[in-house]
Design a protein around this motif. Structure first.
Motif, PDB file in Angstrom:
ATOM      1  N   LEU A   6       0.860  -1.181   0.000  1.00  0.00           N
ATOM      2  CA  LEU A   6       0.000   0.000   0.000  1.00  0.00           C
ATOM      3  C   LEU A   6       0.892   1.224   0.000  1.00  0.00           C
ATOM      4  O   LEU A   6       1.802   1.340   0.835  1.00  0.00           O
ATOM      5  CB  LEU A   6      -0.912   0.003   1.223  1.00  0.00           C
ATOM      6  N   ALA A  59       0.204   4.326  -6.933  1.00  0.00           N
ATOM      7  CA  ALA A  59       0.277   2.870  -7.030  1.00  0.00           C
ATOM      8  C   ALA A  59       1.336   2.436  -8.041  1.00  0.00           C
ATOM      9  O   ALA A  59       2.090   1.483  -7.803  1.00  0.00           O
ATOM     10  CB  ALA A  59      -1.093   2.305  -7.407  1.00  0.00           C
ATOM     11  N   ALA A  70       0.655  -3.197  -6.206  1.00  0.00           N
ATOM     12  CA  ALA A  70       0.576  -2.022  -5.335  1.00  0.00           C
ATOM     13  C   ALA A  70      -0.829  -1.434  -5.326  1.00  0.00           C
ATOM     14  O   ALA A  70      -1.506  -1.372  -6.353  1.00  0.00           O
ATOM     15  CB  ALA A  70       1.576  -0.961  -5.775  1.00  0.00           C
ATOM     16  N   LEU A  71      -1.221  -0.982  -4.154  1.00  0.00           N
ATOM     17  CA  LEU A  71      -2.480  -0.293  -3.954  1.00  0.00           C
ATOM     18  C   LEU A  71      -2.197   1.135  -3.516  1.00  0.00           C
ATOM     19  O   LEU A  71      -1.182   1.425  -2.875  1.00  0.00           O
ATOM     20  CB  LEU A  71      -3.307  -0.989  -2.870  1.00  0.00           C
ATOM     21  N   ALA A  72      -3.111   2.029  -3.856  1.00  0.00           N
ATOM     22  CA  ALA A  72      -3.001   3.419  -3.400  1.00  0.00           C
ATOM     23  C   ALA A  72      -4.385   4.038  -3.443  1.00  0.00           C
ATOM     24  O   ALA A  72      -5.290   3.546  -4.125  1.00  0.00           O
ATOM     25  CB  ALA A  72      -2.033   4.215  -4.281  1.00  0.00           C
ATOM     26  N   LEU A 131      -5.203  -0.121  -8.112  1.00  0.00           N
ATOM     27  CA  LEU A 131      -4.330  -1.297  -8.083  1.00  0.00           C
ATOM     28  C   LEU A 131      -3.474  -1.277  -9.336  1.00  0.00           C
ATOM     29  O   LEU A 131      -3.993  -1.124 -10.444  1.00  0.00           O
ATOM     30  CB  LEU A 131      -5.161  -2.586  -8.050  1.00  0.00           C
ATOM     31  N   SER A 138      -3.776  -2.648 -14.491  1.00  0.00           N
ATOM     32  CA  SER A 138      -4.225  -1.745 -13.441  1.00  0.00           C
ATOM     33  C   SER A 138      -5.744  -1.678 -13.389  1.00  0.00           C
ATOM     34  O   SER A 138      -6.444  -2.096 -14.322  1.00  0.00           O
ATOM     35  CB  SER A 138      -3.663  -0.339 -13.666  1.00  0.00           C
TER      36      SER A 138
END
Length: 210
Positions: A6, A59, A70-72, A131, A138
């Motif tokens: 994250l 991300a 990766a998450l954001a 994501l 994505s």
């Protein structure tokens, strides 16, 4: 376990997301970690013009720096009568920096809405959750938590604009509490961040299933 990063160094946000996505993490064998485990990961200039663009920027940077999925997220307050402002500028609406920024932002917004009648005080907290996989795939989803702007600040919980935002989705029908008067459990179970990441959950299952 598959680690997913994250894009934050805030441990509390990592713990909150683990709770929001607990069922997905258990199903897919995911372990959500923060950027504090990757001290060389660069900070990102959030120069997008939408929440979705800024979330995707963060991300993507985290995926490239860590080699992990990766998450954001990126979020803010959108006031109808202001055309969706403060929007992506929510954290710096008053141009004040440091510990007093939240209060300065809140007071400036209250002043700008001082003469606005009740029927025109609609607003929403908005969050984009992104994501990004190391191979470039994505997904981005939005969460919107509607309500209206109060005429004065109330409550000591939460942060930012919480004391002047009255959610439409009150646990008690017709309630007038601000978000700063909600309990943490009430807020976390219906917030824009919760809604955005729950909307992203099907894409996590699609893209991260072993």
């Amino acid at each position: 376990m598959t680690r997913v990063v994250l894009a934050t160094r805030n441990h509390h946000k990592v713990e909150e997301l683990r709770e929001i996505l607990a069922d997905v993490c258990e199903e897919l064998g995911l372990d959500i970690v923060g950027l504090d485990e990757f001290p060389d990961a660069p900070d990102v200039v959030e120069d997008g013009v939408t929440f979705a663009q800024n979330a995707a920027l963060k991300a993507r940077s985290a995926a490239e720096a860590t080699g992990l999925p990766a998450l954001a997220d990126d979020s803010g307050l959108a006031v109808d009568v202001l055309g969706g402002a403060p929007g992506i500028f929510s954290a710096r609406w008053s141009a004040t920096k440091g510990p007093g920024a939240d209060r300065a932002n809140l007071e400036l917004l209250l002043a700008q809405l001082g003469d606005v009648r009740e029927e025109h005080r609609g607003a929403a907290f908005v969050c984009a959750a992104a994501l990004v996989l190391p191979d470039g795939r994505s997904a981005v989803e939005l969460g919107r938590f509607p309500g209206r702007m109060a005429h004065e600040a109330r409550g000591t919980g939460g942060f930012g604009y919480d004391p002047i935002f009255i959610p439409d989705d009150q646990p008690d029908p017709g309630g007038q509490r601000t978000l700063a008067e909600y309990t943490p459990d009430e807020k976390n179970g219906r917030s824009h961040r919760y809604l955005a990441f729950r909307a992203l959950a099907p894409r996590l299952r699609e893209l991260l299933r072993p």
